[in-house]
Enzyme design. Structure first.
Site, short mmCIF file in Angstrom:
data_model
loop_
_atom_site.label_atom_id
_atom_site.label_comp_id
_atom_site.label_asym_id
_atom_site.label_seq_id
_atom_site.Cartn_x
_atom_site.Cartn_y
_atom_site.Cartn_z
N GLY A 273 -4.42 -4.07 -4.41
CA GLY A 273 -5.32 -3.31 -5.01
C GLY A 273 -4.58 -1.94 -5.36
O GLY A 273 -3.73 -1.53 -4.30
N HIS A 274 -4.80 -1.37 -6.56
CA HIS A 274 -4.25 -0.15 -7.04
C HIS A 274 -5.34 0.77 -7.07
O HIS A 274 -6.38 0.50 -7.71
CB HIS A 274 -3.55 -0.28 -8.02
CG HIS A 274 -2.26 -1.13 -8.26
ND1 HIS A 274 -1.57 -1.13 -6.90
CD2 HIS A 274 -2.10 -1.94 -9.17
CE1 HIS A 274 -0.60 -2.10 -7.79
NE2 HIS A 274 -0.61 -2.56 -8.72
N THR A 275 -5.34 1.91 -6.61
CA THR A 275 -6.09 2.96 -6.97
C THR A 275 -5.45 4.08 -7.70
O THR A 275 -4.59 4.33 -7.19
CB THR A 275 -6.76 3.86 -5.52
OG1 THR A 275 -7.26 2.74 -4.69
CG2 THR A 275 -8.02 4.64 -6.03
N ASP B 76 2.26 14.91 1.66
CA ASP B 76 1.06 15.99 1.85
C ASP B 76 0.43 15.52 3.08
O ASP B 76 -0.10 16.36 3.81
CB ASP B 76 0.31 16.07 0.74
CG ASP B 76 -0.35 14.85 0.36
OD1 ASP B 76 0.19 14.00 0.01
OD2 ASP B 76 -1.72 14.84 0.45
N LEU C 106 2.68 14.09 -3.56
CA LEU C 106 1.87 15.03 -2.91
C LEU C 106 0.45 14.90 -3.15
O LEU C 106 -0.31 15.89 -2.64
CB LEU C 106 2.53 16.32 -3.11
CG LEU C 106 3.82 16.71 -3.22
CD1 LEU C 106 4.26 17.57 -4.22
CD2 LEU C 106 4.38 16.86 -1.78
N GLY C 107 -0.19 13.87 -3.42
CA GLY C 107 -1.69 13.85 -3.91
C GLY C 107 -1.88 12.64 -4.82
O GLY C 107 -1.09 12.20 -5.38
N ASN D 108 -5.33 -10.16 -3.97
CA ASN D 108 -4.92 -9.67 -2.66
C ASN D 108 -4.72 -8.21 -2.84
O ASN D 108 -4.69 -7.38 -1.94
CB ASN D 108 -4.14 -10.23 -1.89
CG ASN D 108 -2.60 -10.82 -2.60
OD1 ASN D 108 -2.77 -10.34 -3.98
ND2 ASN D 108 -1.83 -11.20 -2.03
N GLN E 58 2.26 -5.87 -2.99
CA GLN E 58 2.33 -6.00 -1.79
C GLN E 58 3.76 -5.22 -1.48
O GLN E 58 4.09 -4.26 -2.35
CB GLN E 58 2.39 -7.35 -0.97
CG GLN E 58 1.00 -8.09 -1.20
CD GLN E 58 0.58 -8.71 -2.27
OE1 GLN E 58 1.42 -9.42 -3.09
NE2 GLN E 58 -0.71 -8.53 -2.91
N LYS F 53 2.13 2.46 -5.02
CA LYS F 53 2.78 1.91 -6.12
C LYS F 53 1.81 2.08 -7.33
O LYS F 53 2.40 2.42 -8.56
CB LYS F 53 3.09 0.34 -6.15
CG LYS F 53 3.98 -0.14 -4.94
CD LYS F 53 4.19 -1.41 -4.82
CE LYS F 53 3.19 -2.18 -4.63
NZ LYS F 53 2.64 -1.79 -3.11
N ASP G 145 0.69 -1.24 0.04
CA ASP G 145 -0.04 -0.11 0.28
C ASP G 145 0.95 1.35 0.11
O ASP G 145 0.60 2.01 0.69
CB ASP G 145 -0.99 0.08 1.31
CG ASP G 145 -1.70 -1.30 1.17
OD1 ASP G 145 -2.42 -1.77 0.24
OD2 ASP G 145 -2.02 -1.67 2.47
#
Ligand code: IMP
Length: 443
Positions: free
Chosen positions: A35-37, A327, A408-409, A33, A218, A11, A8
């Site tokens: 998860g990328h947003t 941030d 930064l976001g 398992n 991971q 990446k 998390d």
């Protein structure tokens, strides 16, 4: 590109940035398992198995043989992308990847319950049991899925065996082999056009001098061999895992890029020396939206741990780091960084091998002043408040690795590119200390 903490690290965004210069992006381990947003033009994409490179129309995406594939879930991802008009034509799936079956998910869930207080806190997606079958040499691979007779033959025996476990050990209902076969045959037909010899495909791309990005899921501390065992996943997210999971030799890897958050998070069970149980922890969780993409679980939050950072630099041979979510620290008055551990009165600069010892490690902190101002609109190092720049320099010096990217976001433009992470330094964010491959490099 690998995660330098417990997963998390952000990446997804960094792969998305790097994918611009990549012809091929390869996922080499793990399964759903992960998860990328990824946020593009205000649209949020949640991906689990498909590399975020899919968002670039000319980039090929490969799901390598070291991954485990839950076909139902993968098809859902394909459907979502297609609904959003993202082409999935250039998605390739390794024929030798292992397939997650319904009994893997059931066993993962049931075994976690049976473990009680000793549970791992898995994502319950059947990852461990799928890799266990691979090692036990009873797994079903994508090639088997594509061959009706092979699949029927294998399932006849396997489901009988797994039903014994489900019924006798866990008191669950048995699975119907015919229903599982019918379900998986449908999946096979949908996935068939994407199935290839992925190692050969990547080899040819490299021979043609294409840029190939190997994307770890991971993170280093969740690595089966090098992580905080037993609170780890069942694959090898470290850089070395790319060779095995993608089927390439180590000599073709040019650069290794690590991704770390400006603080630390962990989801699931297991020791976490810098974990915060106070208001600052809640602030990081809230500001960082620290909830798992896959399970929605709240992530545990804590200060940056440079012992783990140095370990990740060593285990992966990192050339540079991307630091994400700087941030999130904007409103923190004082920022702590763990520089060593105190283990039973002794100062330790390295991670202990024993989980019991790791659980007793107390962080030794250095405290830095916060900057108390927003950094989310900064686009160059010169825009950053002095304290934020000092914080980054402090991390780089502690870990002896240059910081190439600062995020930064969530948006693509909320990024500072300090040096070209792929082709090497223009300007390293490090006055002294060196990357592993350029011992004479200075700022
Ligand atoms: P599994 O991979 O589902 O077997 O879970 C094993 C451990 O890895 C658990 O602590 C999970 O929370 C953790 N884990 C697995 N995937 C991820 C991820 O993508 N991000 C963070 N933690 C993960």
């Amino acid at each position: 590109m690998i995660g330098a903490q417990w997963g998390d690290e952000g990446k997804g965004k960094i792969t998305d940035l790097l994918s611009k210069s990549a012809d091929v992006v390869v996922r080499y381990q793990g399964g759903v398992n992960a998860g990328h947003t990824v946020v593009v033009d205000g649209q949020t994409f949640k991906l689990h198995l498909i590399p975020s490179g899919i968002l670039y129309p000319d980039t090929e995406c490969v799901i390598g043989s070291g991954t485990v594939i839950d076909p139902g879930s993968l098809i859902q991802e394909l459907d979502t992308l297609e609904r959003l008009n993202v082409s999935t034509e250039k998605l390739y799936i390794s024929e030798t990847a292992h397939v997650t079956m319904p009994y893997h998910r059931l066993i993962d869930q049931a075994s976690e319950e049976k473990r009680g207080s000793k549970k791992i806190g898995t994502t319950k997606r059947g990852i461990g049991p799928t890799y266990a079958d691979k090692s036990e040499r009873t797994g079903i691979r994508v090639v088997d899925l594509m061959d009706y007779d092979a699949l029927r033959e294998q399932l006849e025996w396997t489901i009988q065996y797994k039903n014994g476990i489900l019924e006798k050990l866990y008191g669950l209902d048995p699975l119907d082999p015919k229903a599982v076969l019918d379900e998986y045959i449908q999946y096979a037909e949908r996935l068939r056009p994407h199935v290839i010899d992925s190692s050969l495909h990547v080899y040819k791309a490299i021979q043609q001098r294409q840029n190939v990005l190997f994307e770890g899921a991971q993170g280093t501390l969740l690595d089966l061999d090098h992580g905080t065992y037993p609170y780890v996943t069942s694959s090898n997210p470290v850089a070395g895992g790319a060779c095995i999971g993608a089927g390439i030799g180590p000599t073709v890897v040019d650069r290794v890029i690590g991704v770390a958050k400006a603080y630390t998070t962990r989801v699931g069970e297991g020791p976490f020396p810098t974990e915060l149980h106070c208001d600052v922890g809640s602030l990081l969780c809230e500001r960082g939206a620290e909830f798992g993409t896959t399970t929605g679980r709240q992530r545990r939050c804590g200060w940056f741990d440079a012992v783990i950072g140095r370990y990740a630099v060593r285990i992966n041979g990192l050339d540079c780091l991307a630091i994400t979510k700087l941030d999130v620290l904007d409103d923190v008055d004082e920022i702590k960084v763990c520089v060593a551990y105190d283990l039973d009165g002794e100062t330790r600069k390295e991670l202990p091998g024993s989980a019991r010892q790791f659980a007793r490690c107390q962080p030794v902190y250095e405290t830095l002043p916060g900057w108390n101002t927003s950094t989310s609109d900064c686009r160059s190092l010169d825009d950053l408040p002095k304290q934020a720049l000092d914080y980054l320099k402090f991390l780089a010096e502690l870990m002896k690795v240059p910081i190439a990217i600062v995020s930064l976001g969530a948006s693509r433009d909320q990024t500072i590119i300090v040096e070209d992470p792929i082709h090497g330094p223009k300007r390293a964010l490090l006055q002294e200390g060196n990357s592993q491959k350029s011992p004479s490099r200075v700022g």
